[in-house]
Scaffold this motif. Structure first.
Motif, PDB file in Angstrom:
ATOM      1  N   MET A  71       0.833  -1.200   0.000  1.00  0.00           N
ATOM      2  CA  MET A  71       0.000   0.000   0.000  1.00  0.00           C
ATOM      3  C   MET A  71       0.871   1.255   0.000  1.00  0.00           C
ATOM      4  SD  MET A  71      -2.719   1.242   2.926  1.00  0.00           S
ATOM      5  CE  MET A  71      -1.398   1.482   4.149  1.00  0.00           C
ATOM      6  N   LEU A  72       1.928   1.265   0.812  1.00  0.00           N
ATOM      7  CA  LEU A  72       2.809   2.430   0.868  1.00  0.00           C
ATOM      8  C   LEU A  72       3.584   2.605  -0.436  1.00  0.00           C
ATOM      9  CD1 LEU A  72       4.110   2.110   4.544  1.00  0.00           C
ATOM     10  CD2 LEU A  72       2.385   3.691   3.658  1.00  0.00           C
ATOM     11  N   LEU A  73       3.974   1.499  -1.070  1.00  0.00           N
ATOM     12  CA  LEU A  73       4.607   1.603  -2.388  1.00  0.00           C
ATOM     13  C   LEU A  73       3.624   2.178  -3.398  1.00  0.00           C
ATOM     14  CD1 LEU A  73       6.525  -1.806  -2.587  1.00  0.00           C
ATOM     15  CD2 LEU A  73       7.571   0.470  -2.461  1.00  0.00           C
ATOM     16  N   ASP A  74       2.377   1.745  -3.315  1.00  0.00           N
ATOM     17  CA  ASP A  74       1.342   2.233  -4.219  1.00  0.00           C
ATOM     18  C   ASP A  74       1.111   3.731  -4.023  1.00  0.00           C
ATOM     19  OD1 ASP A  74      -0.506   1.775  -6.249  1.00  0.00           O
ATOM     20  OD2 ASP A  74      -2.112   1.179  -4.881  1.00  0.00           O
ATOM     21  N   PHE A  75       1.270   4.203  -2.796  1.00  0.00           N
ATOM     22  CA  PHE A  75       1.054   5.613  -2.458  1.00  0.00           C
ATOM     23  C   PHE A  75       2.253   6.486  -2.816  1.00  0.00           C
ATOM     24  CE2 PHE A  75       0.972   8.983   0.967  1.00  0.00           C
ATOM     25  CZ  PHE A  75      -0.129   9.676   0.478  1.00  0.00           C
ATOM     26  N   ASP A  76       3.411   5.883  -2.976  1.00  0.00           N
ATOM     27  CA  ASP A  76       4.647   6.621  -3.242  1.00  0.00           C
ATOM     28  C   ASP A  76       4.602   7.205  -4.657  1.00  0.00           C
ATOM     29  OD1 ASP A  76       7.246   7.477  -3.807  1.00  0.00           O
ATOM     30  OD2 ASP A  76       8.182   5.819  -2.726  1.00  0.00           O
ATOM     31  N   PRO A  77       4.640   8.526  -4.804  1.00  0.00           N
ATOM     32  CA  PRO A  77       4.511   9.108  -6.145  1.00  0.00           C
ATOM     33  C   PRO A  77       5.704   8.835  -7.054  1.00  0.00           C
ATOM     34  CG  PRO A  77       5.057  10.812  -4.546  1.00  0.00           C
ATOM     35  CD  PRO A  77       4.780   9.556  -3.756  1.00  0.00           C
ATOM     36  N   SER A  78       6.835   8.416  -6.481  1.00  0.00           N
ATOM     37  CA  SER A  78       8.006   8.133  -7.313  1.00  0.00           C
ATOM     38  C   SER A  78       7.971   6.731  -7.904  1.00  0.00           C
ATOM     39  CB  SER A  78       9.291   8.299  -6.489  1.00  0.00           C
ATOM     40  OG  SER A  78       9.447   7.238  -5.555  1.00  0.00           O
ATOM     41  N   VAL A  79       7.063   5.878  -7.423  1.00  0.00           N
ATOM     42  CA  VAL A  79       6.986   4.485  -7.880  1.00  0.00           C
ATOM     43  C   VAL A  79       6.036   4.385  -9.071  1.00  0.00           C
ATOM     44  CG1 VAL A  79       6.236   2.156  -7.257  1.00  0.00           C
ATOM     45  CG2 VAL A  79       7.584   3.513  -5.639  1.00  0.00           C
TER      46      VAL A  79
END
Length: 239
Positions: A71-79
């Motif tokens: 979820m946090l990776l999904d939220f990360d705008p750089s990913v």
């Protein structure tokens, strides 16, 4: 440790195994999981599928800890790309014994860099596991990938991002309302008063939360989200 190799499968089921040095250009963010996400009675972990706004599809997880981190990776705008159980890594230990490990996630960033993620609570990292994590870190360094061993994330951040994740799907984006919200928050102001200035909060708030998820609007997720939280134009909204 010597002779790292990786094995992976593409989306049509074709399988590959090659030296790690020859795999640096593989788009591991697009591969299929190398392990199945099994569910059975009495298991300690709770596997499932996370619908990712980043990839527009489901990503598997094997525990709630993994769910929080995807979820946090999904939220990360750089990913810009994420895959779960992306490959098997093979090597021989200093004693000559064959060892293998499948990391939890591979994430590609917008600038082309990559991070390999393993999730394990700090109190459950046994020496045998740490040896595998250290070998994985060494392997990642050889091909220019970052390696991240993560435990329980900050509880407040998780709670806030989980709330925003409820509005991550594009169906929550109404362009006319989104445009007005970007104008309303051109200067930082409290969340609820900014929403009320655009219209009925019941109709406006889902769009506002979606814009916070997409980073077109920004709020500090390290403190509890509340009606007076300061909201401003975010990194995406200012483009």
């Amino acid at each position: 440790m010597e002779g790292f190799e990786v094995a992976y499968a593409d989306r049509d089921g074709s399988e590959f195994r090659l030296p790690l040095a020859n795999a640096w250009a593989v788009r591991f963010e697009d591969v299929a999981p190398v392990r199945a996400f099994q569910s059975y009675q009495g298991q300690r972990h709770l596997p499932g599928l996370w619908w990712s706004a980043t990839v527009g599809g489901h990503i598997g997880y094997e525990s709630w800890l993994e769910r929080d981190h995807v979820m946090l990776l999904d939220f990360d705008p750089s990913v810009v790309g994420i895959s779960s159980q992306p490959f098997w890594l093979f090597w021989r230990s200093d004693a000559g014994k064959g060892v293998s490990h499948a990391p939890d996630y591979f994430a590609r960033r917008e600038d082309g860099t990559a991070v390999v993620v393993d999730c394990r609570p700090a109190d459950r990292r046994k020496p045998r596991d740490m040896a595998k994590f250290e070998a994985t870190q060494t392997a990642c360094a050889q091909v220019g990938w970052e390696f991240s061993l993560v435990g329980a994330p900050d509880a407040i951040v998780v709670r806030n991002v989980r709330w925003l994740a409820g509005y991550r799907h594009p169906r929550h984006r109404l362009e006319s309302v989104a445009s007005e919200l970007l104008v309303a928050f051109a200067e930082p102001r409290p969340l609820m008063s900014g929403a009320a200035s655009v219209g009925d909060e019941i109709a406006v708030l889902p769009v506002l939360f979606h814009l916070l998820w997409t980073h077109e609007l920004a709020v500090d997720v390290s403190v509890p989200l509340h009606t007076e939280a300061a909201v401003s134009v975010g990194v995406a909204g200012g483009c």
